[in-house]
Every structure is written in structure tokens, then in C-alpha cells.
Design an enzyme around this catalytic site. Structure first.
Site: not given
Ligand code: MN
Ligand code: MN
Length: 376
Positions: A89, A92, A94, A98, A137, A159
Site C-alpha cells: 500500500r 501516502h 491523509h 488511521e 506512512h 480510501e
């Protein structure tokens, strides 16, 4: 077809000749034939990840249950993600914090905070992590692959709307990238033209071989916690593990991992802090929700379902199956807090409660004065 459930209760109702979705009716017996104590209009409080769109990429997949799927769920949202061995993943960040719980397998996670302090660790089934909002992360599956639940402190999260390193590069003129890093345009010739998000990779080397020493050191408090390794509080009908600001530095999200034995009951209670977002890991049961003003509704749940309880609504969860009913209770609050109906009654002068619900005073006096979150 005698084995097909019918909307008939105590001689009321009638058969349903169809069209109908019998599989869904069987999964939701308390919707088809609700307890006679259900009344009025309660918003929908259930959505299954199995009813969500699955985004399939090279190396894994993901699906989400947000306020778009479950409109009442304004405080938290969830993502279910699978990465095949070695898959990424992407790096990124946000706008939301999280919280994550590993459902299966293991993965490596990294983060770097605003002081340049870094974090790198491996997590496996039963562990959780927490990344504060804005902190970048990555996640990479180890050799058995990984599946995890992500929970974000905003019902509107998606997401599909995160800030990706590849996308940032693709959205910045190469002349600016070259100046920023001190590289030549030729060295930037192969950068991605669009986001990568989930993509295949090689299983990383042992953890120590992957470590970077930051001049500002490690993050001051670890982003990892071994939730399932916590000793549970055990009760006659099950067990509870609570991870909140008293034992882990997750600043905005608290959680309880609840196991209800067959025939057991998560007792009648409510929460004085915030709405509850639930993820069911296994088993089968029902939740009854009391919304005041004579209004109540019952929902059934099994592994992979999301449940929701608005702030202060009274509720119980009953195991209706023959295996443990396991769920995560999640809150957008640093502390896990609940109010037990039985404990309230036991610690109030007994005549008051006896007069209120028309039972002998001796019954009230026999209630336990400590909290029993799970009973049989
Ligand atoms: Mn993330
Ligand atoms: Mn609850």
C-alpha cells in the site's frame, strides 16, 4: 417450502410468496420477524463489507464502508484491505488519523513524523497501529500476505482520496522536482504518470536490515500495539480487551475487542462519549438499539459486517450462534467509556428502581455493584 422464513409472528403477518432474497432474509431474522418490542423508525445501523465495491489492483484489493454506504456513521469509517506477499500500500498520508487491526497474516509499516523522527516495525494478526493525521506512512505485506481493517476518525473519509507519493510526483512539473531534489531531468524520466496505490513488490528483508537511523531519532511513542496480546478482562459470558489512551497513545480513537460466548450477552449499556462504530470479526448475533421516545430496532450481524450506535442510544448484543461472537467497538474518543444499566440500578437507592420497574426491592438489592460487560 417450510424451511423458508416467513414474516409471521404470534399469528400476525402473513406469508411472503416473493419475489424475495431468501439468503438475506436468513441472515437477518430480526429484520424479517422483529421482536415485538421493536417500534418506530430507527435509521439503518448495519452495512456489510460484502455489499461494498471492491477495488482490485495488482497485488491486492480494498473496500470501504463510509458515511456514503451507512449515512448515520458520521464519526468513523472503515476499510478492509488485502495485500498479497510483498505487495505495497503505497507511501501516502491523509487528513484523518488511521487506526488499524490486523485480521490475518503480517506486514511491515513505516512512518516519519513532523520532526523527521521515524518508525518501522512488523505487525501481525491481533496487533494494531495508529498513525496521527497528516503523518506519512506505508504498508507492505510480509511472506504470508496480510488482511487488515483500517478505521478513520471521519465518516466522510475515502480510501480513494488519500495523498500518494506517486501522485504528488505526477502532479508536479519535472523542473520543480529536479530543483527540489537536486536531480537532473533525465533522472526523472521514468517517474509514474499517475498514482500507483496498491502494487506488487518483493517481500522485504529482515526488519533490522531495513532500519534507517534518523538524526532526530525514533518517534517518541510507538505507533504499534499488540491488542490481542493484552490479558483480557474475563466475565461469565465472555471477555473484553480495551485499548485506549490509558495504555496506548492513540489520541483520537479508542477500541474494545469483545468476545461473547454462545448464549452470552453484551449487557444493556450506552456510551457517554460518542457514537459507536462496530466491526464484526466472527460469529452470529443480534443488536437491539433503544432510541428513546418508544423507538427501538434490532439488527443481525456476522463476520465482515459493520454496525453503528448513535451517541447515548441504549443497546445490547446477543450471541445467537454456536461459536464466539467477536467484534470491535470503536469510538472517536481517547477513552473507552460505557454506562451499565445494571450497575446504575445497583448503585441507586433500591426502592427508587423497584418503584420504577415494578419488581421486588430484593431483586434490585441482589444486583452486582461492579460492572459485568458480558453476561450469560
Ligand atoms: Mn493510510
Ligand atoms: Mn456499546
Amino acid at each position: 417450502m417450510p424451511d423458508v422464513p416467513q414474516p409471521i409472528r404470534d399469528g400476525k403477518g402473513g406469508s411472503d410468496p416473493g419475489p424475495r432474497n431468501v439468503l438475506l432474509d436468513r441472515q437477518n431474522p430480526d429484520l424479517l420477524v422483529a421482536p415485538s418490542t421493536d417500534h418506530g423508525t430507527v435509521p439503518n445501523l448495519k452495512f456489510s463489507f460484502s455489499m461494498a465495491h471492491t477495488r482490485i489492483e495488482q497485488g491486492g484489493w480494498t473496500r470501504e464502508v463510509t458515511q456514503r454506504e451507512l449515512p448515520v456513521a458520521r464519526t468513523l469509517s472503515g476499510v478492509d484491505m488485502r495485500l498479497e506477499p510483498g505487495a505495497y500500500r503505497e507511501l501516502h498520508w491523509h487528513q484523518q488519523s488511521e487506526w488499524a487491526y490486523i485480521l490475518d497474516g503480517s506486514c511491515r509499516i513505516s512512518a516519519v513524523d513532523q520532526e523527521g523522527r521515524n518508525f518501522l516495525d512488523d505487525v501481525r494478526k491481533g496487533d494494531l497501529w495508529f498513525f496521527p493525521k497528516g503523518v506519512p506512512h506505508h504498508i507492505q505485506a510480509l511472506d504470508e500476505g496480510v488482511e487488515f481493517l483500517l478505521v478513520f476518525d471521519d465518516g466522510q473519509f475515502s480510501e480513494n482520496g488519500t495523498f500518494l507519493m506517486s501522485d504528488f510526483f505526477a502532479c508536479t512539473p519535472k523542473s520543480v522536482l529536479a530543483k527540489n531534489f537536486g536531480w537532473s531531468l533525465e533522472q526523472l524520466a521514468q517517474i509514474p504518470e499517475r498514482e500507483k496505490y496498491i502494487f506488487s513488490g518483493q517481500v522485504p528483508p529482515p526488519l533490522d536490515a531495513d532500519r534507517i537511523v534518523s538524526p532526530t531519532g525514533d518517534v517518541p511513542r510507538t505507533f504499534k500495539h499488540r491488542m490481542h496480546a493484552q490479558a483480557p478482562a474475563r466475565f461469565s459470558g465472555g471477555s473484553v480487551r480495551i485499548t485506549d489512551s490509558t495504555n496506548f497513545a492513540a489520541t483520537t480513537i479508542s477500541a474494545a475487542l469483545v468476545e461473547i460466548e454462545p448464549g452470552g450477552l453484551r449487557e444493556l449499556h450506552w456510551h457517554p462519549t460518542d457514537d459507536e462504530w462496530q466491526y464484526y470479526l466472527s460469529g452470529f448475533g443480534r443488536m437491539g438499539v433503544f432510541a428513546s421516545t418508544g423507538v427501538a430496532r434490532t439488527f443481525n450481524f456476522q463476520g465482515g459486517d459493520v454496525g453503528y450506535v448513535p451517541f447515548a442510544y441504549g443497546h445490547y448484543i446477543e450471541n445467537l450462534g454456536d461459536e464466539p461472537l467477536v467484534l470491535l467497538e470503536m469510538f472517536r474518543n481517547p477513552r473507552f467509556e460505557d454506562i451499565s444499566l445494571a450497575q446504575w440500578m445497583a448503585n441507586t437507592p433500591p426502592q427508587i428502581t423497584a418503584d420504577t420497574i415494578n419488581v421486588p426491592r430484593s431483586l434490585i438489592e441482589s444486583l452486582r455493584k461492579d460492572k459485568q460487560p458480558v453476561v450469560r
